[in-house]
Design a protein around this motif. Structure first.
Motif, PDB file in Angstrom:
ATOM      1  N   LEU A  71       0.834  -1.204   0.000  1.00  0.00           N
ATOM      2  CA  LEU A  71       0.000   0.000   0.000  1.00  0.00           C
ATOM      3  C   LEU A  71       0.867   1.251   0.000  1.00  0.00           C
ATOM      4  O   LEU A  71       0.632   2.181  -0.786  1.00  0.00           O
ATOM      5  CB  LEU A  71      -0.926   0.007   1.218  1.00  0.00           C
ATOM      6  N   VAL A  72       1.878   1.291   0.880  1.00  0.00           N
ATOM      7  CA  VAL A  72       2.775   2.451   0.963  1.00  0.00           C
ATOM      8  C   VAL A  72       3.523   2.640  -0.357  1.00  0.00           C
ATOM      9  O   VAL A  72       3.609   3.753  -0.883  1.00  0.00           O
ATOM     10  CB  VAL A  72       3.770   2.286   2.136  1.00  0.00           C
ATOM     11  N   ALA A  73       4.052   1.520  -0.906  1.00  0.00           N
ATOM     12  CA  ALA A  73       4.771   1.587  -2.183  1.00  0.00           C
ATOM     13  C   ALA A  73       3.846   2.062  -3.305  1.00  0.00           C
ATOM     14  O   ALA A  73       4.205   2.950  -4.095  1.00  0.00           O
ATOM     15  CB  ALA A  73       5.353   0.221  -2.526  1.00  0.00           C
ATOM     16  N   GLY A  74       2.636   1.482  -3.359  1.00  0.00           N
ATOM     17  CA  GLY A  74       1.666   1.873  -4.389  1.00  0.00           C
ATOM     18  C   GLY A  74       1.258   3.331  -4.272  1.00  0.00           C
ATOM     19  O   GLY A  74       1.105   4.031  -5.280  1.00  0.00           O
ATOM     20  N   TYR A  75       1.104   3.788  -3.036  1.00  0.00           N
ATOM     21  CA  TYR A  75       0.708   5.179  -2.782  1.00  0.00           C
ATOM     22  C   TYR A  75       1.762   6.150  -3.303  1.00  0.00           C
ATOM     23  O   TYR A  75       1.444   7.114  -4.012  1.00  0.00           O
ATOM     24  CB  TYR A  75       0.506   5.364  -1.275  1.00  0.00           C
ATOM     25  N   PHE A  76       3.038   5.877  -2.989  1.00  0.00           N
ATOM     26  CA  PHE A  76       4.104   6.774  -3.429  1.00  0.00           C
ATOM     27  C   PHE A  76       4.345   6.674  -4.936  1.00  0.00           C
ATOM     28  O   PHE A  76       4.673   7.678  -5.582  1.00  0.00           O
ATOM     29  CB  PHE A  76       5.390   6.514  -2.645  1.00  0.00           C
ATOM     30  N   VAL A  77       4.155   5.486  -5.506  1.00  0.00           N
ATOM     31  CA  VAL A  77       4.249   5.341  -6.965  1.00  0.00           C
ATOM     32  C   VAL A  77       3.151   6.163  -7.635  1.00  0.00           C
ATOM     33  O   VAL A  77       3.384   6.844  -8.648  1.00  0.00           O
ATOM     34  CB  VAL A  77       4.154   3.854  -7.380  1.00  0.00           C
ATOM     35  N   LEU A  89      -9.863  11.939  -8.076  1.00  0.00           N
ATOM     36  CA  LEU A  89     -10.981  11.000  -7.924  1.00  0.00           C
ATOM     37  C   LEU A  89     -10.513   9.668  -7.332  1.00  0.00           C
ATOM     38  O   LEU A  89     -11.175   9.083  -6.469  1.00  0.00           O
ATOM     39  CB  LEU A  89     -11.641  10.778  -9.287  1.00  0.00           C
ATOM     40  N   PHE A  90      -9.365   9.193  -7.800  1.00  0.00           N
ATOM     41  CA  PHE A  90      -8.817   7.934  -7.278  1.00  0.00           C
ATOM     42  C   PHE A  90      -7.804   8.172  -6.157  1.00  0.00           C
ATOM     43  O   PHE A  90      -7.625   7.324  -5.281  1.00  0.00           O
ATOM     44  CB  PHE A  90      -8.158   7.143  -8.417  1.00  0.00           C
ATOM     45  N   GLY A  91      -7.143   9.331  -6.182  1.00  0.00           N
ATOM     46  CA  GLY A  91      -6.089   9.607  -5.209  1.00  0.00           C
ATOM     47  C   GLY A  91      -6.600   9.911  -3.813  1.00  0.00           C
ATOM     48  O   GLY A  91      -5.971   9.514  -2.826  1.00  0.00           O
ATOM     49  N   ILE A  92      -7.742  10.601  -3.704  1.00  0.00           N
ATOM     50  CA  ILE A  92      -8.277  10.952  -2.377  1.00  0.00           C
ATOM     51  C   ILE A  92      -8.688   9.702  -1.595  1.00  0.00           C
ATOM     52  O   ILE A  92      -8.306   9.549  -0.429  1.00  0.00           O
ATOM     53  CB  ILE A  92      -9.427  11.978  -2.505  1.00  0.00           C
ATOM     54  N   PRO A  93      -9.447   8.759  -2.195  1.00  0.00           N
ATOM     55  CA  PRO A  93      -9.736   7.508  -1.456  1.00  0.00           C
ATOM     56  C   PRO A  93      -8.472   6.726  -1.110  1.00  0.00           C
ATOM     57  O   PRO A  93      -8.369   6.162  -0.021  1.00  0.00           O
ATOM     58  CB  PRO A  93     -10.616   6.711  -2.441  1.00  0.00           C
ATOM     59  N   LEU A  94      -7.493   6.710  -2.033  1.00  0.00           N
ATOM     60  CA  LEU A  94      -6.228   6.020  -1.763  1.00  0.00           C
ATOM     61  C   LEU A  94      -5.524   6.668  -0.571  1.00  0.00           C
ATOM     62  O   LEU A  94      -4.963   5.978   0.289  1.00  0.00           O
ATOM     63  CB  LEU A  94      -5.333   6.066  -3.000  1.00  0.00           C
ATOM     64  N   ASN A  95      -5.573   7.993  -0.512  1.00  0.00           N
ATOM     65  CA  ASN A  95      -4.960   8.726   0.601  1.00  0.00           C
ATOM     66  C   ASN A  95      -5.636   8.373   1.933  1.00  0.00           C
ATOM     67  O   ASN A  95      -4.962   8.193   2.950  1.00  0.00           O
ATOM     68  CB  ASN A  95      -5.067  10.230   0.342  1.00  0.00           C
ATOM     69  N   ILE A  96      -6.962   8.243   1.916  1.00  0.00           N
ATOM     70  CA  ILE A  96      -7.709   7.889   3.132  1.00  0.00           C
ATOM     71  C   ILE A  96      -7.307   6.491   3.612  1.00  0.00           C
ATOM     72  O   ILE A  96      -7.070   6.271   4.805  1.00  0.00           O
ATOM     73  CB  ILE A  96      -9.233   7.970   2.877  1.00  0.00           C
ATOM     74  N   VAL A  97      -7.207   5.550   2.664  1.00  0.00           N
ATOM     75  CA  VAL A  97      -6.796   4.179   3.004  1.00  0.00           C
ATOM     76  C   VAL A  97      -5.376   4.174   3.561  1.00  0.00           C
ATOM     77  O   VAL A  97      -5.076   3.502   4.553  1.00  0.00           O
ATOM     78  CB  VAL A  97      -6.905   3.255   1.770  1.00  0.00           C
ATOM     79  N   PHE A  98      -4.495   4.945   2.913  1.00  0.00           N
ATOM     80  CA  PHE A  98      -3.095   5.037   3.356  1.00  0.00           C
ATOM     81  C   PHE A  98      -3.011   5.580   4.788  1.00  0.00           C
ATOM     82  O   PHE A  98      -2.311   5.010   5.640  1.00  0.00           O
ATOM     83  CB  PHE A  98      -2.328   5.941   2.398  1.00  0.00           C
ATOM     84  N   LEU A  99      -3.720   6.669   5.050  1.00  0.00           N
ATOM     85  CA  LEU A  99      -3.690   7.277   6.390  1.00  0.00           C
ATOM     86  C   LEU A  99      -4.272   6.326   7.434  1.00  0.00           C
ATOM     87  O   LEU A  99      -3.765   6.234   8.555  1.00  0.00           O
ATOM     88  CB  LEU A  99      -4.460   8.601   6.388  1.00  0.00           C
ATOM     89  N   HIS A 100      -5.334   5.622   7.051  1.00  0.00           N
ATOM     90  CA  HIS A 100      -5.960   4.667   7.977  1.00  0.00           C
ATOM     91  C   HIS A 100      -4.980   3.546   8.326  1.00  0.00           C
ATOM     92  O   HIS A 100      -4.862   3.157   9.488  1.00  0.00           O
ATOM     93  CB  HIS A 100      -7.227   4.084   7.344  1.00  0.00           C
TER      94      HIS A 100
END
Length: 252
Positions: A13-19, A128-139
């Motif tokens: 998740l962390v790797a995917g988020y930064f990619v 649209l896709f980044g904000i939900p990904l950010n929420i998952v990452f922070l969680h």
């Protein structure tokens, strides 16, 4: 096995988020940099024409010049100094990464924004896709930090401390540590790098991490200061982990 699986998921998740942020930064840079160069050239020509003819300009021409100048500044073009300053881009990789981070975190300072049609459309889908990904990452990061809380609580419980006292001390510890790491120390860094007062650094850090993002103070925007490479990338990473700390506080 469950623990290994959880760690693997977190790492992916962390790797995917930064990619995702890196790809977004590269696309924004590719879409916006050429248009920005054209704007800077137009602003430089406008300034040169003004300096050559300012004694002969009519009131209407002067007002038109002021309108063009305001529009250039709103677009992030500051026609100040010599032409070498026009070579520095608001859409280099460091700035693009910083912008991508402010989009997915919903801070949105408003000082840098896409101006091409392609950049604007991409920004819509990126958010649209980044904000939900950010929420998952922070969680997920908040969850990892919560495990540290549990370990600390377990250690204190084994020492014979009562549960209510453990909860209070755990919250106090992570609150004080976070304030020191994400507010107090970065404010000293901003004071040195940006030339702000310490209170301005605290103000910027709080307004940023609370995602209010007025845009009155933004890092790396002063033309008279020299910033080290990837300064804004470092600030973007501070923002992301600062938001994770706030997510942890909500969990607690």
């Amino acid at each position: 096995k469950a623990m290994c699986s959880g760690r693997l998921q977190t790492s992916l998740l962390v790797a995917g988020y930064f990619v995702y942020l890196l790809v977004g930064a590269a696309v924004f840079q590719a879409l916006e940099r050429t248009a920005e160069k054209q704007e800077k050239m137009a602003a430089a020509q406008m300034k040169e024409a003004f300096l050559q003819n300012f004694t002969q300009l009519s009131v209407a021409e002067m007002e038109q010049f002021m309108k063009n100048l305001i529009e250039a500044i709103q677009n992030g073009v500051y026609p100040v100094g010599n032409e070498s300053q026009f070579e520095e881009s608001n859409w280099d990789f460091s700035n693009s990464f910083f912008f991508a981070g402010t989009v997915v975190s919903t801070i949105g300072y408003g000082t840098l924004h896409p101006k091409t049609a392609g950049g604007q459309i991409f920004c819509v889908f990126f958010a649209l896709f980044g904000i939900p990904l950010n929420i998952v990452f922070l969680h997920r990061v908040g969850k990892m930090l919560s495990l540290l809380c549990k370990k600390l609580g377990k250690f204190l419980y084994e020492k014979g401390m009562r549960k209510k006292k453990i909860k209070f001390l755990t919250l106090l510890f992570f609150l004080a540590t976070g304030i020191l790491v994400f507010l107090c120390l970065p404010s000293v860094f901003f004071q040195i790098t940006e030339g702000w007062s310490y209170s301005e650094g605290i103000y910027f850090a709080f307004i940023t991490l609370s995602t209010i993002g007025f845009g009155d103070y933004v890092v790396g925007k002063q033309s008279d200061r020299k910033y080290f490479s990837y300064y804004r990338v470092l600030v973007a990473i501070w923002i992301l982990f600062g938001l994770a700390w706030i997510a942890l506080l909500f969990n607690l």
